[in-house]
Design an enzyme around this catalytic site. Sequence first.
Site, PDB file in Angstrom:
ATOM      1  N   ALA A 179       0.886  -1.356  -0.067  1.00  0.00           N
ATOM      2  CA  ALA A 179       0.142   0.142  -0.006  1.00  0.00           C
ATOM      3  C   ALA A 179       0.793   1.257   0.085  1.00  0.00           C
ATOM      4  O   ALA A 179       1.509   1.474   0.863  1.00  0.00           O
ATOM      5  CB  ALA A 179      -0.650  -0.066   1.070  1.00  0.00           C
ATOM      6  N   PRO A 180       0.802   2.015  -1.136  1.00  0.00           N
ATOM      7  CA  PRO A 180       1.870   3.112  -0.876  1.00  0.00           C
ATOM      8  C   PRO A 180       1.092   4.320  -0.365  1.00  0.00           C
ATOM      9  O   PRO A 180      -0.147   4.438  -0.617  1.00  0.00           O
ATOM     10  CB  PRO A 180       1.852   3.465  -2.430  1.00  0.00           C
ATOM     11  CG  PRO A 180       0.661   2.878  -3.224  1.00  0.00           C
ATOM     12  CD  PRO A 180       0.266   1.851  -2.372  1.00  0.00           C
ATOM     13  N   PHE A 216      -3.120   8.102  -0.589  1.00  0.00           N
ATOM     14  CA  PHE A 216      -2.731   6.682  -0.005  1.00  0.00           C
ATOM     15  C   PHE A 216      -3.994   5.796  -0.683  1.00  0.00           C
ATOM     16  O   PHE A 216      -5.015   6.001  -1.370  1.00  0.00           O
ATOM     17  CB  PHE A 216      -3.416   7.012   1.430  1.00  0.00           C
ATOM     18  CG  PHE A 216      -3.551   5.468   2.183  1.00  0.00           C
ATOM     19  CD1 PHE A 216      -2.491   4.553   2.189  1.00  0.00           C
ATOM     20  CD2 PHE A 216      -4.676   4.879   2.559  1.00  0.00           C
ATOM     21  CE1 PHE A 216      -2.758   3.317   2.590  1.00  0.00           C
ATOM     22  CE2 PHE A 216      -5.122   3.731   3.245  1.00  0.00           C
ATOM     23  CZ  PHE A 216      -4.132   2.890   3.073  1.00  0.00           C
ATOM     24  N   HIS A 217      -3.382   4.555  -1.146  1.00  0.00           N
ATOM     25  CA  HIS A 217      -4.028   3.536  -1.720  1.00  0.00           C
ATOM     26  C   HIS A 217      -3.929   2.222  -0.634  1.00  0.00           C
ATOM     27  O   HIS A 217      -2.799   1.545  -0.552  1.00  0.00           O
ATOM     28  CB  HIS A 217      -3.573   3.107  -2.968  1.00  0.00           C
ATOM     29  CG  HIS A 217      -4.629   2.004  -3.791  1.00  0.00           C
ATOM     30  ND1 HIS A 217      -4.996   0.857  -3.309  1.00  0.00           N
ATOM     31  CD2 HIS A 217      -4.907   2.135  -5.180  1.00  0.00           C
ATOM     32  CE1 HIS A 217      -5.720   0.347  -4.032  1.00  0.00           C
ATOM     33  NE2 HIS A 217      -5.660   1.211  -5.453  1.00  0.00           N
ATOM     34  N   SER A 218      -5.234   1.891  -0.049  1.00  0.00           N
ATOM     35  CA  SER A 218      -5.183   0.872   0.789  1.00  0.00           C
ATOM     36  C   SER A 218      -5.184  -0.595   0.177  1.00  0.00           C
ATOM     37  O   SER A 218      -5.050  -0.539  -1.179  1.00  0.00           O
ATOM     38  CB  SER A 218      -6.264   0.806   1.895  1.00  0.00           C
ATOM     39  OG  SER A 218      -7.414   0.321   1.162  1.00  0.00           O
TER      40      SER A 218
END
Length: 955
Positions: free
Chosen positions: A786-787, A805-807
């Site tokens: 996740a970045p 944010f990408h979970s």
Amino acid sequence: MAPKFKDGDVVLAISGKWVSWTHTAFAYTAFFSALIVGISLHYHKIVENEYYGYPDEWFPSVSATIGDRYPERSFFMIFIAITSGPRFALVGLWYLLTARPNSMLPKFVAIMGVFRSLTCGGWTYVTSTDNHDWHDIFMISYLVATVPWTLGCLALSPNNPQAVKYRKYLAGAFFGTLLPLIYFFIQHKVHKVAGAYTTYAFFEWSLILFDVAFDAVTALDFTTFELIVKDVKGSSKGNSKMVADAVLEKEKGKPIDQVFGQAFSWSEAIDAIADIYNGFAFWSTLTSLGIVVWYFPLWHMGISGYEVFIMTTISPFLLGIRSVRLLVVRNLRLFHFMGLAGLFAYQAHNPVLRLFAVGFGVFMSCLSWAATWYSEASQPVRLESRISAWTIGLVASSVIKFACRTSNPVWAVSHAENGGYNGLGFILAVLAVLRSTRKTPIARNELAIQGQKNERSVLAGLGIGGLFFALHSLLSDSSTMILWVWEGYPIRGPISAPHGALTIFAMAIGLIVGLFQESLARSWTLYGVGCIGAALLTTSSNWRGFYGALILAAYLMAVSIPLISSAAKKSPATSFGFGYLVYNFMALFHVWVVAYAFVPGGPLVRERTDWVMISMMLLIGCGVFAAASPSAVAQRKRVNTYLNGRRQRSYYIYVLGVLQLLAVAIAYLRFPTYDYVPYHKDDKILTAGIWTIHFSLDNDMWSSERRMRDIIKELEIDVIGLLESDLQRIIMGNRDTTQFLAEDLGMYVDYGPGPNKHTWGAALLSKFPIVNSTHHLLPSPVGELAPAIEATLDVYGEMIDVFVFHSGQEEDPEDRRLQSEYLSKLMGATPRPAILLSYLVTNPGEGNYNTYVSETSGMHDIDPADDWDRWCEYILYKGLKRTGYARVSRSTITDTEIQVGKFLVGEKEPEDAAVRNKHISEDQVPEGRRFPQMFRGEGVRGHQYHVFDEPWYYE
């Protein structure tokens, strides 16, 4: 009385040296008169720039001195106009002095001299104040033309030791000044360092001094002339030796003599251009295959079956069948033509048909190029030409992508609507194939030494597989390795533009080493240097990592010559068919390290880019071992008998030189301006958005960056987070959509975690300066990484933190729980106002949502009361007054909508939640705080406000 000569009376005789002195005097007068007048009348104004004034900046730049104010501008223009006469005379006399029969170089240098003089007039009389674009075009053209002019003058210098010495010193000083000039310009423009522009100005003035002084040296040579004009020493008759003549005589019998010591031939030059364009067509077809294959698992969200098309590259296996081998070799023109199906694929609007067309084109292109090398193996000169064309075709592809901001306008995902030039590219490819293949294949009996089982053929195939993978994955775009070493703001390393030109330059240097020092290129010593470069690129960041990237780029291009030459002399089915199979394995390997959550066996190679790089260099080492075999050395000795034909190298190197000049010009034109203005500056409004762009491929398999640009601009978004944005892999075309968006929209950009960080990407675009940014890889023990980007922006003078944010995926609840806790603490740690632009994978009010929106984070949902129809995208905030929120449909660009919020900077949000979340009507909202009206109702191009059919506004 005027002197008399045998040809008649001389009315007036003036030494030619006075042309040089007149040019020097008026040129210096033009610049320094403007400087003196400017400092006397407008000192504080001309030392001021967009960031600082006196006393931080205390010396003016050349452009500020000569172009901004009256009367200094007039002084400069008057004297520079007087300079033009002696300038053209200087160029003309230099041509007369250096012209020789059957020599093209003096004519070329003279043309560059005239062109350089004309462009000097362009940037002189069209200042940046008049027209910034044309001023830049003339300026970069002048600087680019200075390179061949300077080098040409050095090569053509008469045998005058004093003049040669001065030219070398001044040319070295001129080119040596460019590096600190660029460095301090970046310190000023990017880092906004006080006083940096003053230092830059000194180097800029030094360039003027060295440039004019270099031309002044002609005074030492022009003593041979007297104007009328009489040649009193005979130097212009081609009788006296030049430095170049002495070098060529010394090097007689060596490659340099055969390369540059021959008469110019337009026919051979066109042959070289056609060959190189044919190579460019190959690389354009091959690099598009990954994109059109990737489209199908992307939209199926899993293995689609179409992935089998990556195996179309192994067509050279068919060359193991004698009848097929002879068929292909005798009909190379036909097979090269069939390979152009990949360029014609854009005519198929159905994605499946386009995939089949590209796959067929790759199949035929790999087969025809392998057969071409194989058929020329007994003729080293022609084999070298074919390899040069193929490798320079890769350089040309990188230059085109550099110009088009990482997109190739002849790809199958391009068409007229998104900036493609497919029709033109296809027509040129047809003409190139016609020209390139017009020579008949070699006779059948010349194939006797080939097609047989050869020792180390398998090793050669391993080397070809590693080499082709390295060239494709790292060098098919000039920004790929730059993004490997990117670590965010403040900028501490290279940026895609302008430093992509350095990658292209390193590629050219490596190719020249491979051509002129093939024994060095195939040596274990250079292999060791290449391994060091790979290690630095893999383990280091910023400039140190990029130095490794440049070393590796040069090595890969250098070793291409001996490795392909060696493979061509072995069994083609093994060396190229097996080689492409290894290439395919490596391509899958470098995808598996990031796609481990979606492919069988993926966890075994999770995040092991280091294994990919080690494997790549070991494979290339196998190729080096095979190329160093005794048979290969014997073949190398045979090449010496063909030296008389090696003048053809010059044409390939000329094209390579032109590509380098283009890269420099593109780098200049693409240099970030950093003068970006938000859409509603007077209202102090920040409009923020979040969008999952699905790797910049729309529903119909067209590249979508232009459609994305239009909607972002029309929504007047100042700050936007982009997810699923890392395209720097073979399967995605080694692209970077953020470069195009940032430059066209006028925004700062943080690419986020690079392609070697094993994420699907998170990027940030901002109209406001990014003061600092940090990249995070959140806890992901099971699923995909996740970045996140944590960035501090200077928004109307106030520092605001923005998180992108990408979970993780729904299938990995523990990952998502850990990530929510990590990010919640990260957001809660900042004392500044903050905005989260995110992909959370949760329902409002449930589960991890209550970790993101909590006392720990201090964040509020942009609309917690009414918008319950969310799962992926969320905008959270704190410390800001939220004034509006809208959801905008995606049309066919991607699979996810755009969410947009408006915030008023400088005002705090109400403490009472009921007041904070109360909706108000649009007529109660000032005009500058409203969302655009064009997206109401049915909207435009499939974009409209949806879910609640209108923007919501808040008190």
